[in-house]
Write an enzyme that holds these catalytic residues in place. Structure first.
Site, short mmCIF file in Angstrom:
data_model
loop_
_atom_site.label_atom_id
_atom_site.label_comp_id
_atom_site.label_asym_id
_atom_site.label_seq_id
_atom_site.Cartn_x
_atom_site.Cartn_y
_atom_site.Cartn_z
N ASP A 151 13.87 33.20 -44.11
CA ASP A 151 13.40 34.59 -44.00
C ASP A 151 12.99 35.17 -45.35
O ASP A 151 12.76 36.37 -45.48
CB ASP A 151 14.41 35.48 -43.29
CG ASP A 151 15.68 35.69 -44.07
OD1 ASP A 151 16.00 34.84 -44.94
OD2 ASP A 151 16.39 36.69 -43.83
N SER A 166 17.73 33.20 -41.02
CA SER A 166 17.68 32.91 -42.46
C SER A 166 17.52 31.42 -42.75
O SER A 166 16.54 30.82 -42.35
CB SER A 166 18.94 33.49 -43.10
OG SER A 166 18.88 33.39 -44.48
N ASP A 212 13.82 30.39 -48.40
CA ASP A 212 14.60 30.06 -47.20
C ASP A 212 13.84 30.63 -45.99
O ASP A 212 12.74 31.19 -46.13
CB ASP A 212 16.03 30.61 -47.31
CG ASP A 212 16.08 32.12 -47.19
OD1 ASP A 212 15.17 32.78 -47.71
OD2 ASP A 212 17.02 32.65 -46.59
N ASP A 230 14.34 35.92 -48.15
CA ASP A 230 15.05 36.86 -49.02
C ASP A 230 15.58 36.10 -50.25
O ASP A 230 16.06 36.71 -51.19
CB ASP A 230 16.17 37.62 -48.29
CG ASP A 230 17.17 36.74 -47.60
OD1 ASP A 230 17.01 35.50 -47.62
OD2 ASP A 230 18.13 37.29 -47.01
#
Ligand code: MG
Length: 453
Positions: A243, A100, A241, A245
């Site tokens: 990843d 992440s 960010d 999400d």
């Protein structure tokens, strides 16, 4: 009616996370694969972010899953919400190799349930037990899994978002996208272009060394994005960010929008269209509740962590409560009509929809929101839980919320005190309508905590 938090050993709030070569190794990923493959049968979708360690880790994870008898579909590099969407649509479970927002040397894994949500605490504890015991029943030779790859499935995710906003709402709008060399390089520009936007991209080449900025989209890291927004005359800039999400924004003047303000603005837009409840952790800024109640909606609070938000949303819907929106005050927002996970691509698309519905500029929309002041602090101590128990009695005459830690709610101000589950610290958040009130409340609680030694 809220998802309850349970203590895990290996998994944190969002999966296993650590430094590659130390906590996170191919050996661990084989074990995670074997354990997940023992718990979940059928076809498992896997994917990864752009980190340099991702390739070896995903190969180890796949080896474990295949050896446990699962078929594996490798979806390649893609955002976590893209894999979650694909798992919901096609697979019997999933696993995403990602760390992440953490720095480049980190990596980890998030486990995805067949409905596309991140695995909840109860199932995660079962998975941990299997990982620690290493008791994987042998799979017969003829039951070994098969691997296939489906890198083009990512387009389904992009279309599912752009088609959610028909009629070219982005026509005439310039947007600058900063995927931060992460997997959103493959999605955000595609989604926004399909919505009619003219998209300019910065940090748009996938690179696990993150040469442009770190995976955490901080104000400092977004200076180049802000400059490009101003020089191109864009309506806004969006950054993700590591990843994707989460999505954060800068307005047309290049100013960073606080995540709670972003949440409030999108909540306001949704509450003007629909009536129902919005689900969020107790740590989210008061500005969000203020806007929602002003628009006739209600708020349901959960423990801190996106899985509790997502699971509570599902739980409420199963009980016929009309859940219209959810998310955390860090740019991770959940749109239940699309899927039950934080989704940076959907959040970016929603901003286009909002701006296409008004003549106002993004900075003007933000200026119209209520003004709140937030202070965040932490105190190092290994006695967090005892201290919290101790100070609780002092506030028994006041309005408190104990969904996660201790939240003391006063007129126009609240303070949240939580003992970290993974570090020897107490976290403090104060939210008030006045900066002085924030500081006073912070000092009051700090003195009480320090008195415990
Ligand atoms: Mg993330």
């Amino acid at each position: 009616m809220t998802a309850v938090k349970m203590q895990k050993q290996l998994f944190g709030t969002n999966g296993v996370r650590g430094v590659t070569g130390k906590e996170i190794t191919p050996e661990l990923m084989i074990t995670v694969g074997l354990a997940l493959g023992t718990m979940r049968k059928g076809q498992i979708g896997v994917g990864r972010d752009t980190r340099t360690s991702g390739e070896s880790l995903i190969k180890a994870l796949k080896a474990g899953l295949l050896a446990a008898g699962c078929d594996v579909v490798d979806c390649g590099i893609l955002p976590t919400p893209a894999l979650q969407y694909l798992v919901k649509e096609h697979f019997d479970g999933g696993a995403m190799i990602t760390a992440s927002h953490n720095p480049p040397e980190y990596n980890g894994v998030k486990i995805i349930e067949p409905d596309g949500t991140e695995m909840g605490d109860e199932e995660t504890i079962k998975l941990e037990t299997l990982i620690f015991s290493r008791s994987f029943p042998p799979v017969k030779w003829e039951e070994s899994g098969r691997e296939s790859s489906a890198p083009s499935l990512i387009q389904e995710y992009c279309s599912s978002i752009s088609e959610y906003f028909p009629g070219n709402p982005g026509k005439g709008m310039t947007v600058v996208a900063d995927p931060g060399s992460g997997p959103a390089c493959l999605t955000t520009s595609t989604i926004l272009t399909a919505m009619g936007c003219r998209v300019i991209t910065i940090n748009g080449k996938m690179d696990g060394t993150f040469p442009g900025r770190l995976p955490e989209p901080s104000i400092e890291g977004l200076a180049s994005l802000s400059e490009l927004v101003i020089s191109s005359g864009a309506a806004f800039g969006v950054a993700h960010d590591g990843d994707a999400d989460r999505a954060v924004f800068v307005d047309e003047t290049g100013k960073f929008i606080e995540e709670d303000q972003q949440f409030a603005l999108i909540a306001q837009y949704i509450c003007r269209k629909k009536t129902g409840t919005v689900v969020t952790p107790v740590s989210t800024g008061q500005i969000v509740e203020m806007v929602i109640t002003r628009e006739g909606g209600s708020v349901t609070y959960t423990p801190v962590g996106s899985i509790y938000v997502a699971r509570t949303m599902r739980l409420l819907l199963e009980n016929d409560v009309n859940v219209i929106f959810g998310g955390e005050g860090n740019g991770g927002l959940i749109f239940p009509e699309h899927q039950f996970c934080r989704d940076g691509g959907m959040t970016a698309a929603m901003m286009v929809s909002i701006l296409s519905s008004t003549d106002k500029k993004l900075s003007e929309l933000i200026d119209q929101l209520p003004r709140r002041y937030v202070l965040k602090d932490k105190i190092r101590t290994s006695k967090g839980k005892e201290i919290l128990e101790g100070i609780k009695a002092d506030y028994s005459h006041e309005k408190v919320d104990q969904t996660d830690g201790l939240k003391i709610i006063r007129k126009n101000a609240w303070i949240l005190v939580r003992a970290s589950g993974t570090e020897p610290i107490i976290r403090i958040i104060v939210d008030a309508d006045d900066p002085e009130k924030c500081r006073d409340f912070q000092n009051e609680i700090k003195q009480k905590i320090l008195a415990f030694g």
